[in-house]
Design a protein around this motif. Structure first.
Motif, PDB file in Angstrom:
ATOM      1  N   GLN A 155      28.093  28.683  32.677  1.00 23.89           N
ATOM      2  CA  GLN A 155      27.001  28.860  33.625  1.00 23.89           C
ATOM      3  C   GLN A 155      26.763  30.318  34.006  1.00 23.89           C
ATOM      4  O   GLN A 155      25.821  30.620  34.737  1.00 23.89           O
ATOM      5  CB  GLN A 155      27.291  28.047  34.902  1.00 23.89           C
ATOM      6  N   ASP A 156      27.593  31.225  33.529  1.00 26.45           N
ATOM      7  CA  ASP A 156      27.448  32.628  33.907  1.00 26.45           C
ATOM      8  C   ASP A 156      26.180  33.234  33.313  1.00 26.45           C
ATOM      9  O   ASP A 156      25.663  32.774  32.290  1.00 26.45           O
ATOM     10  CB  ASP A 156      28.670  33.432  33.460  1.00 26.45           C
ATOM     11  N   THR A 157      25.708  34.295  33.947  1.00 26.64           N
ATOM     12  CA  THR A 157      24.490  34.960  33.493  1.00 26.64           C
ATOM     13  C   THR A 157      24.742  35.692  32.178  1.00 26.64           C
ATOM     14  O   THR A 157      25.877  36.086  31.877  1.00 26.64           O
ATOM     15  CB  THR A 157      24.017  35.987  34.533  1.00 26.64           C
ATOM     16  N   PRO A 158      23.686  35.906  31.392  1.00 26.10           N
ATOM     17  CA  PRO A 158      23.847  36.661  30.141  1.00 26.10           C
ATOM     18  C   PRO A 158      24.447  38.047  30.353  1.00 26.10           C
ATOM     19  O   PRO A 158      25.244  38.514  29.538  1.00 26.10           O
ATOM     20  CB  PRO A 158      22.412  36.746  29.598  1.00 26.10           C
ATOM     21  N   LEU A 159      24.084  38.707  31.451  1.00 29.26           N
ATOM     22  CA  LEU A 159      24.621  40.044  31.698  1.00 29.26           C
ATOM     23  C   LEU A 159      26.121  40.003  31.960  1.00 29.26           C
ATOM     24  O   LEU A 159      26.870  40.873  31.517  1.00 29.26           O
ATOM     25  CB  LEU A 159      23.897  40.698  32.876  1.00 29.26           C
ATOM     26  N   HIS A 160      26.570  38.976  32.696  1.00 27.71           N
ATOM     27  CA  HIS A 160      28.012  38.855  32.942  1.00 27.71           C
ATOM     28  C   HIS A 160      28.750  38.564  31.640  1.00 27.71           C
ATOM     29  O   HIS A 160      29.796  39.166  31.360  1.00 27.71           O
ATOM     30  CB  HIS A 160      28.283  37.742  33.955  1.00 27.71           C
ATOM     31  N   ILE A 161      28.204  37.651  30.850  1.00 28.56           N
ATOM     32  CA  ILE A 161      28.821  37.333  29.562  1.00 28.56           C
ATOM     33  C   ILE A 161      28.863  38.572  28.674  1.00 28.56           C
ATOM     34  O   ILE A 161      29.860  38.839  27.991  1.00 28.56           O
ATOM     35  CB  ILE A 161      28.049  36.202  28.853  1.00 28.56           C
ATOM     36  N   ASP A 162      27.795  39.353  28.711  1.00 30.05           N
ATOM     37  CA  ASP A 162      27.739  40.575  27.905  1.00 30.05           C
ATOM     38  C   ASP A 162      28.836  41.550  28.321  1.00 30.05           C
ATOM     39  O   ASP A 162      29.472  42.189  27.476  1.00 30.05           O
ATOM     40  CB  ASP A 162      26.366  41.223  28.055  1.00 30.05           C
ATOM     41  N   ARG A 163      29.081  41.671  29.624  1.00 31.87           N
ATOM     42  CA  ARG A 163      30.154  42.549  30.094  1.00 31.87           C
ATOM     43  C   ARG A 163      31.506  42.044  29.605  1.00 31.87           C
ATOM     44  O   ARG A 163      32.357  42.829  29.168  1.00 31.87           O
ATOM     45  CB  ARG A 163      30.155  42.626  31.627  1.00 31.87           C
ATOM     46  N   CYS A 164      31.706  40.730  29.658  1.00 33.60           N
ATOM     47  CA  CYS A 164      32.967  40.155  29.172  1.00 33.60           C
ATOM     48  C   CYS A 164      33.165  40.443  27.689  1.00 33.60           C
ATOM     49  O   CYS A 164      34.279  40.754  27.244  1.00 33.60           O
ATOM     50  CB  CYS A 164      32.985  38.648  29.422  1.00 33.60           C
ATOM     51  N   VAL A 165      32.080  40.341  26.922  1.00 35.31           N
ATOM     52  CA  VAL A 165      32.153  40.626  25.485  1.00 35.31           C
ATOM     53  C   VAL A 165      32.618  42.060  25.250  1.00 35.31           C
ATOM     54  O   VAL A 165      33.481  42.325  24.399  1.00 35.31           O
ATOM     55  CB  VAL A 165      30.778  40.380  24.820  1.00 35.31           C
ATOM     56  N   GLN A 166      32.056  43.002  26.011  1.00 31.81           N
ATOM     57  CA  GLN A 166      32.425  44.403  25.845  1.00 31.81           C
ATOM     58  C   GLN A 166      33.903  44.627  26.175  1.00 31.81           C
ATOM     59  O   GLN A 166      34.608  45.376  25.485  1.00 31.81           O
ATOM     60  CB  GLN A 166      31.555  45.288  26.750  1.00 31.81           C
ATOM     61  N   GLU A 167      34.384  43.981  27.229  1.00 28.31           N
ATOM     62  CA  GLU A 167      35.780  44.166  27.631  1.00 28.31           C
ATOM     63  C   GLU A 167      36.735  43.474  26.664  1.00 28.31           C
ATOM     64  O   GLU A 167      37.804  44.009  26.346  1.00 28.31           O
ATOM     65  CB  GLU A 167      35.971  43.654  29.057  1.00 28.31           C
ATOM     66  N   LEU A 168      36.360  42.298  26.189  1.00 36.35           N
ATOM     67  CA  LEU A 168      37.218  41.597  25.236  1.00 36.35           C
ATOM     68  C   LEU A 168      37.384  42.387  23.947  1.00 36.35           C
ATOM     69  O   LEU A 168      38.432  42.319  23.295  1.00 36.35           O
ATOM     70  CB  LEU A 168      36.644  40.211  24.927  1.00 36.35           C
ATOM     71  N   GLY A 169      36.359  43.148  23.588  1.00 32.56           N
ATOM     72  CA  GLY A 169      36.452  43.959  22.380  1.00 32.56           C
ATOM     73  C   GLY A 169      37.606  44.947  22.418  1.00 32.56           C
ATOM     74  O   GLY A 169      38.139  45.349  21.375  1.00 32.56           O
TER      75      GLY A 169
END
Length: 283
Positions: A155-169
């Protein structure tokens, strides 16, 4: 290096899904065909977890080391509650950290330095489990270890998911680096405290700038792939014709990002209820 797919992290629903993601996207060397061979199982009682807290825990697994020089202890914990039970996580941490003084620790329980432990937790409803990567660090002497997280759900926003993607990298495994560099790289992925609240103007400015940077990147990406009839390209052309004739695509992306980021902040501040949802964005 390929970017992590947003859909990929949103589709992690189970431990096997997680293992596949860690192997394929983060290059963790989890090569055993039988998933049970990848882990050591723990019981809550082994870690000194009291019965009241133990009922909140479905399972505790330690991922077996996948590199000879691995400094990290990596644990997967399946919880029952809808929210991350931080107190229980702290008790598990306490059981796994090397103590300065002798304690009644079970001799067969491994131990790590506090900053060398990584917890991956799953919790919430079956059809909407939340995944959280968690790391503790000591920010000041004598205080409780600070919990920092990378976490998301469907349910998280695309921007939050995008931040998670950057950090997981930043959690990608690189066999060529030293243990100290490995520690530094992975610890750098964790910047946000659990349920962090913005409490100073400096922190607010930093978060707004971070948001604007992510929006700018997404706008630039959209401009690259859109035809001249695409919505972002049309808005760019309109700004050139009516505002700034020599406006470049990158300057437009920056202008767009700042307008959205600070516009949303102003809208949020101006509403007495504090609520900002799609239905009232036009107000």
């Amino acid at each position: 290096m390929n970017d992590i797919s947003v859909d990929r992290i949103k589709n992690i629903k189970s431990f096997p899904d997680l293992v596949k993601f860690l192997r394929e996207e983060l290059n963790w060397k989890l090569d055993e065909e039988d998933i049970d061979d990848l882990t050591f199982e723990y019981e809550a009682e082994e870690l000194g977890i009291d019965p009241k807290s133990a009922v909140k825990i479905r399972e505790i697994k330690q991922l077996r080391p996948f590199a000879a020089h691995q400094p990290w202890g990596i644990f997967y914990i399946g919880f029952e509650p809808k929210r991350l039970p931080v107190m229980v996580l702290r008790r598990i941490l306490q059981a796994l950290v090397i103590k300065k003084r002798q304690t009644a620790r079970q001799p067969d329980i491994a131990a790590w330095q506090l900053h060398d432990l990584l917890f991956i937790s799953s919790y919430g409803e079956e059809n909407g489990r939340t995944i959280t990567f968690a790391h503790f660090c000591e920010e000041s002497q004598g205080d409780l270890p600070t919990l920092k997280v990378i976490g998301w759900d469907a349910q998280d926003t695309p921007l939050h998911i995008d931040r998670c993607v950057q950090e997981l990298g930043k959690l990608r495994f690189d066999s060529e680096i030293s243990p100290d560099q490995w520690r530094e790289n992975w610890a750098a992925a964790f910047t946000l405290k659990h349920r962090e609240v913005i409490s100073t103007s400096k922190m607010l400015a930093a978060k707004l700038a971070e948001l604007a940077t992510r929006i700018r990147k997404r706008v630039n990406n959209a401009l690259l792939v859109e035809s001249k009839h695409g919505p972002m390209q049309q808005l760019f052309k309109a700004c050139q014709e009516t505002l700034i004739r020599d406006l470049s695509e990158d300057r437009f992306a920056d202008m767009f990002a700042q307008t959205v980021a600070y516009g949303l902040f102003s809208a949020r501040c101006s509403r007495r209820s504090g609520a900002l949802v799609a239905e009232n964005l036009k107000d």
